[in-house]
Write a protein that holds these residues in place. Sequence first.
Motif, PDB file in Angstrom:
ATOM      1  N   LYS A 187       0.830  -1.208   0.000  1.00 45.80           N
ATOM      2  CA  LYS A 187       0.000   0.000   0.000  1.00 45.80           C
ATOM      3  C   LYS A 187       0.863   1.257   0.000  1.00 45.80           C
ATOM      4  CE  LYS A 187      -3.797  -2.466   0.430  1.00 45.80           C
ATOM      5  NZ  LYS A 187      -3.150  -3.772   0.242  1.00 45.80           N
ATOM      6  N   LYS A 188       0.333   2.300  -0.574  1.00 40.01           N
ATOM      7  CA  LYS A 188       1.007   3.585  -0.529  1.00 40.01           C
ATOM      8  C   LYS A 188       0.779   4.218   0.841  1.00 40.01           C
ATOM      9  CE  LYS A 188       0.436   4.671  -5.468  1.00 40.01           C
ATOM     10  NZ  LYS A 188       1.642   3.953  -5.837  1.00 40.01           N
ATOM     11  N   ALA A 189       1.736   5.051   1.246  1.00 37.71           N
ATOM     12  CA  ALA A 189       1.620   5.694   2.554  1.00 37.71           C
ATOM     13  C   ALA A 189       2.272   7.068   2.500  1.00 37.71           C
ATOM     14  CB  ALA A 189       2.279   4.832   3.616  1.00 37.71           C
ATOM     15  N   ASN A 190       1.991   7.869   3.518  1.00 42.11           N
ATOM     16  CA  ASN A 190       2.597   9.198   3.630  1.00 42.11           C
ATOM     17  C   ASN A 190       3.126   9.387   5.044  1.00 42.11           C
ATOM     18  OD1 ASN A 190       0.048   9.616   1.599  1.00 42.11           O
ATOM     19  ND2 ASN A 190       1.837  10.793   0.991  1.00 42.11           N
ATOM     20  N   ILE A 191       4.181  10.177   5.150  1.00 40.94           N
ATOM     21  CA  ILE A 191       4.777  10.417   6.474  1.00 40.94           C
ATOM     22  C   ILE A 191       3.814  11.260   7.316  1.00 40.94           C
ATOM     23  CG2 ILE A 191       6.649  11.543   7.724  1.00 40.94           C
ATOM     24  CD1 ILE A 191       8.551  10.790   5.485  1.00 40.94           C
ATOM     25  N   PHE A 192       3.486  10.738   8.503  1.00 41.71           N
ATOM     26  CA  PHE A 192       2.639  11.465   9.467  1.00 41.71           C
ATOM     27  C   PHE A 192       3.541  12.327  10.343  1.00 41.71           C
ATOM     28  CE2 PHE A 192       0.660  11.374  13.764  1.00 41.71           C
ATOM     29  CZ  PHE A 192      -0.443  12.155  13.482  1.00 41.71           C
ATOM     30  N   GLY A 205       9.630   7.082  11.586  1.00 39.42           N
ATOM     31  CA  GLY A 205       8.462   7.912  11.805  1.00 39.42           C
ATOM     32  C   GLY A 205       7.186   7.105  11.769  1.00 39.42           C
ATOM     33  N   PHE A 206       6.089   7.788  11.945  1.00 39.36           N
ATOM     34  CA  PHE A 206       4.781   7.159  11.745  1.00 39.36           C
ATOM     35  C   PHE A 206       4.339   7.457  10.317  1.00 39.36           C
ATOM     36  CE2 PHE A 206       4.664   7.227  16.371  1.00 39.36           C
ATOM     37  CZ  PHE A 206       4.131   5.974  16.632  1.00 39.36           C
ATOM     38  N   PHE A 224      -1.334   5.059   6.028  1.00 41.68           N
ATOM     39  CA  PHE A 224      -1.535   4.352   4.762  1.00 41.68           C
ATOM     40  C   PHE A 224      -2.729   4.935   4.012  1.00 41.68           C
ATOM     41  CE2 PHE A 224       0.927   1.342   7.211  1.00 41.68           C
ATOM     42  CZ  PHE A 224       1.787   0.815   6.256  1.00 41.68           C
ATOM     43  N   VAL A 225      -2.577   5.009   2.700  1.00 43.08           N
ATOM     44  CA  VAL A 225      -3.713   5.372   1.861  1.00 43.08           C
ATOM     45  C   VAL A 225      -4.689   4.196   1.973  1.00 43.08           C
ATOM     46  CG1 VAL A 225      -4.461   5.834  -0.512  1.00 43.08           C
ATOM     47  CG2 VAL A 225      -2.253   6.718   0.308  1.00 43.08           C
ATOM     48  N   GLY A 226      -5.901   4.447   2.380  1.00 43.83           N
ATOM     49  CA  GLY A 226      -6.853   3.364   2.615  1.00 43.83           C
ATOM     50  C   GLY A 226      -6.987   3.039   4.101  1.00 43.83           C
ATOM     51  N   GLY A 227      -6.222   3.735   4.928  1.00 45.60           N
ATOM     52  CA  GLY A 227      -6.394   3.588   6.370  1.00 45.60           C
ATOM     53  C   GLY A 227      -5.291   2.801   7.039  1.00 45.60           C
ATOM     54  N   GLY A 228      -5.107   3.072   8.322  1.00 47.67           N
ATOM     55  CA  GLY A 228      -4.086   2.405   9.113  1.00 47.67           C
ATOM     56  C   GLY A 228      -2.878   3.297   9.309  1.00 47.67           C
ATOM     57  N   ARG A 229      -2.300   3.196  10.493  1.00 47.87           N
ATOM     58  CA  ARG A 229      -1.107   3.982  10.827  1.00 47.87           C
ATOM     59  C   ARG A 229      -0.130   3.053  11.514  1.00 47.87           C
ATOM     60  NH1 ARG A 229      -2.298   9.110  14.374  1.00 47.87           N
ATOM     61  NH2 ARG A 229      -2.788   9.907  12.306  1.00 47.87           N
ATOM     62  N   THR A 230       1.135   3.212  11.186  1.00 53.21           N
ATOM     63  CA  THR A 230       2.121   2.436  11.934  1.00 53.21           C
ATOM     64  C   THR A 230       3.445   3.174  11.958  1.00 53.21           C
ATOM     65  OG1 THR A 230       2.945   0.202  12.331  1.00 53.21           O
ATOM     66  CG2 THR A 230       3.088   1.007  10.074  1.00 53.21           C
ATOM     67  N   GLY A 231       4.316   2.736  12.848  1.00 54.87           N
ATOM     68  CA  GLY A 231       5.664   3.292  12.938  1.00 54.87           C
ATOM     69  C   GLY A 231       6.606   2.426  12.121  1.00 54.87           C
ATOM     70  N   VAL A 232       7.467   3.057  11.333  1.00 51.93           N
ATOM     71  CA  VAL A 232       8.453   2.304  10.545  1.00 51.93           C
ATOM     72  C   VAL A 232       9.806   3.016  10.571  1.00 51.93           C
ATOM     73  CG1 VAL A 232       6.871   1.196   8.892  1.00 51.93           C
ATOM     74  CG2 VAL A 232       7.795   3.457   8.381  1.00 51.93           C
ATOM     75  N   ASP A 233      10.848   2.218  10.429  1.00 50.93           N
ATOM     76  CA  ASP A 233      12.167   2.787  10.150  1.00 50.93           C
ATOM     77  C   ASP A 233      12.160   3.264   8.709  1.00 50.93           C
ATOM     78  OD1 ASP A 233      13.656   2.233  12.576  1.00 50.93           O
ATOM     79  OD2 ASP A 233      13.480   0.116  12.047  1.00 50.93           O
TER      80      ASP A 233
END
Lengths: 397, 480
Positions: B402-407, B425-426, B429-438
């Motif tokens: 999924k595509k995502a953007n930096i929160f 950062g957190f 995701f486009v389409g919903g959901g948030r997570t922390g990633v390196d």
Amino acid sequence: MAEGIKDKVAIIGMGCTKFGERFDAGPQDLIVEAFIECLEDAGLEKKDIQAAWWGVHMPDISVGRGATILGHTLKLPFIPITRVENFCATGSEALRGAVYAVASGAYDICLALGMEKLKDTGYGGLPVAGMLGYKMPLVNFNLSAPGGFAMLATKYFSQYNLNPQEGKMMLARVSAKSHRNGMLSPKAHLRREITVEQIMNAPIIAWPLGLFDCCGVSDGAAAAIVCRADMAKKFRKDPIFVKSLQIAVSSGEEMLYTKWDGSHVEPAYRAGIAAYKEAGIKNPREEVSMAEVHDCFSITEAVTMEDLQFSPRGRVKEDIEAGRFNLDGAQPIQPDGGLKCFGHPIGASGLRMMYEMYKQLQGKADKRQLKDPKIGLTHNMGGFPSMNIVSVCIVGK
Amino acid sequence: MVGIKSYGAHIPRFRLDRNVMQLALLFLGFAPLRGEKAVANWDEDSITMAVAAAVDCLIDENKDRVDGMYFASTSQTYALRQNAGIVAAALDLKTDTRTADFTDSTKSGTAALLAAADAIAAGSLNSCLVSAADCRVSKVGSNGDYTYGDGAAAFLLSKENVIANIEGAFSTTHDFVDRRRLEGERTEHMWEERFIRDAGYMKFIPEAVKGLVDKYKLNIKDFSKVIYACSFAGTHSALARTMGLAPEQVQDPMLNNVGETGVAQSLMMLTAALEDAKPGDKIMVVSFGQGCDAFYLTVTDNITKMKGKKGIKGNLANKAALGSYEKYLAFRKLMPSEIGIRGEETLYTSFSIVSRDNREIYGMVGTKCKKCGTPAWPAQRICPNPDCGAVDQIEPYRFADKKANIFTYTSDFLAPSIDPPSSYGFIDFVGGGRTGVDFTDCDANSLKVGMPVELSFRIKFTDEKRAAVNYGWKGIPIVS
């Protein structure tokens, strides 16, 4: 119908060690140092204590798990002791255990003691490896405490259109204020005035936070003896009364759902509301005379001012610039220098905050003494902005 | 007829200038090659690069039809524990997929591809993914140190809708010892260059080409591209002359901009050739190891429909200078480097967790609430939407694609890292959901709130005490 705890419990004695890089002292030395001051301040004997709550967050560094070390170190005579741990809010959790036990009517007199020995790790900052269990390193980021809170600053700056210079300047003023107060605290770890320019130019630890945006890492212990409010004046003429002690814990909504704005700490806001309700405070900005808040990082303090409703949302910068939170301001924050200058021996910090409120309300804060404070507040936060525990305790005469 | 349905490639973002290497290594002698070589980031290895190439290959493909996954490498991470299994888990392939590792020779990449083609031709597989990757370490200042680059190529093989038919193959085996490495050794041993050139490349490659041409009665002049593996630039040119190839028939071996990529070299060249191919083109591929695999393809009309791949071109365009040879040594752990006492803290790898939550950790498959549609990763049994809170109303939901953007983000100098600062950062995701990633493959100074991010399977940390390389998905911020 639950009645709450307002004015049911009094603090009649407190102790606090010198905080710092106590390479001279082991964990048991720190426990004894805080306890003896506390016992003498209360004018009690050890046998008067009926139960104890013991807070240590990372016992694997210092004394091991369980409650036995407190009994062993202080030679407490087979009384009930409970070890509590709730991230960086551990000290307040120990106090909460003791206060609620007395409020319940189960005991007359209880002890809360928190200690942390951090400087035996060999490195700066808090150990975080393994703190979230075996699985989290496999799925989560490689984070440190400053990094976790730096993300709060990044988002705050973005949300309120502060460029990095403006944002960092706001935060520098928070730290500069605390350093001015810390100079007046004999028990503080860092006792040096730092200019806004020095803070702005310090090395980056986790962007946008620099060295002086971070609190010290220290060893220390602090303790409180609490008793039934109606018996408090038998022990001393100036006991301090607990008006409320509330905690709130993240629901997972912040980290997993996309509604949280990332520029405030929801449990701080919730714990504040609950504590104000119990204490009968309608206007926190006007009614809370002073506070010790969890300034693990400058951004945490800034955001907390909004979460506790001392400043309107997005407008703490104006209050910081106006000097509202300075020692001579309308609502002094961190009169003792805060975590910024005391450092953050985790199990002890919540009780160290209370120590300053207690001394201020008794008029015994020496060069830091505020003019006739009525209501003091401690705010103790554990975890990260996205997932945390916040404790808010309100005390008064 | 069996053929290639799709292709993909991965070249690590960092390039090491051989002049920079030469400055550090002059005391050992002169560099055998000019230009630069591609070097894996510290969190990449042959498994992660094989996954990256496979992800590129699987864009717009129906993953559910894939029932085979062959991984090829001479620098595979695990000697015991199937590496292809990790690649399959990262790609979240079905569990009823046949997987195998092809290792030990630089011709293993073509061996895997031909084995896949044969399995499909025989009807035992429907659609087989082949991903070949190498990330080799060599003795400091050695020929391999200068010559080898890191990279990967992947192909999806099928009988339907292929872009190039695999028309025929011819293989040779010679126990010719140009390079060798025993079990337990990290770096290889190489015999004399002149021997490898004259008794190896110059002999076996023409032999394989002749074998293929004779077997299928072909004319080498009819090939638009002839691809043959070779680690020496001069020898590669000499082979073209020997075999009578016109300059336009010779596929660039990428020795001066990527380096010789082991099992992946001839297959990366094939990917590059397919990127420029037209319907009707004939392409010959010859690998080199202990002997050669030679095969040829005819490009079909479907080639005109291929789009949206990074491929070789996209990967070549996305590059950053590594800057120093010492940094390369630190990345590959060829030189002990200081990551602080904090970095000595032990992270414990529990393989029961890795197994139980395999799809979640390696596949980045979380949950989606069937009641309100809220996605969550890591997986949640209770919906995190405060207005929903449904219990066990969940279905699997993959986040990795999924595509995502930096929160929000930070770049952290305190967290232990081989390459500080550690950026993370957190992401929303486009389409919903948030997570922390390196974050990886990024410049700390380029990070911004709202920036798009794509996910990449990488090494999270190694746990040497428990023989564990731990993998997971990280974010690559996309600079527009």
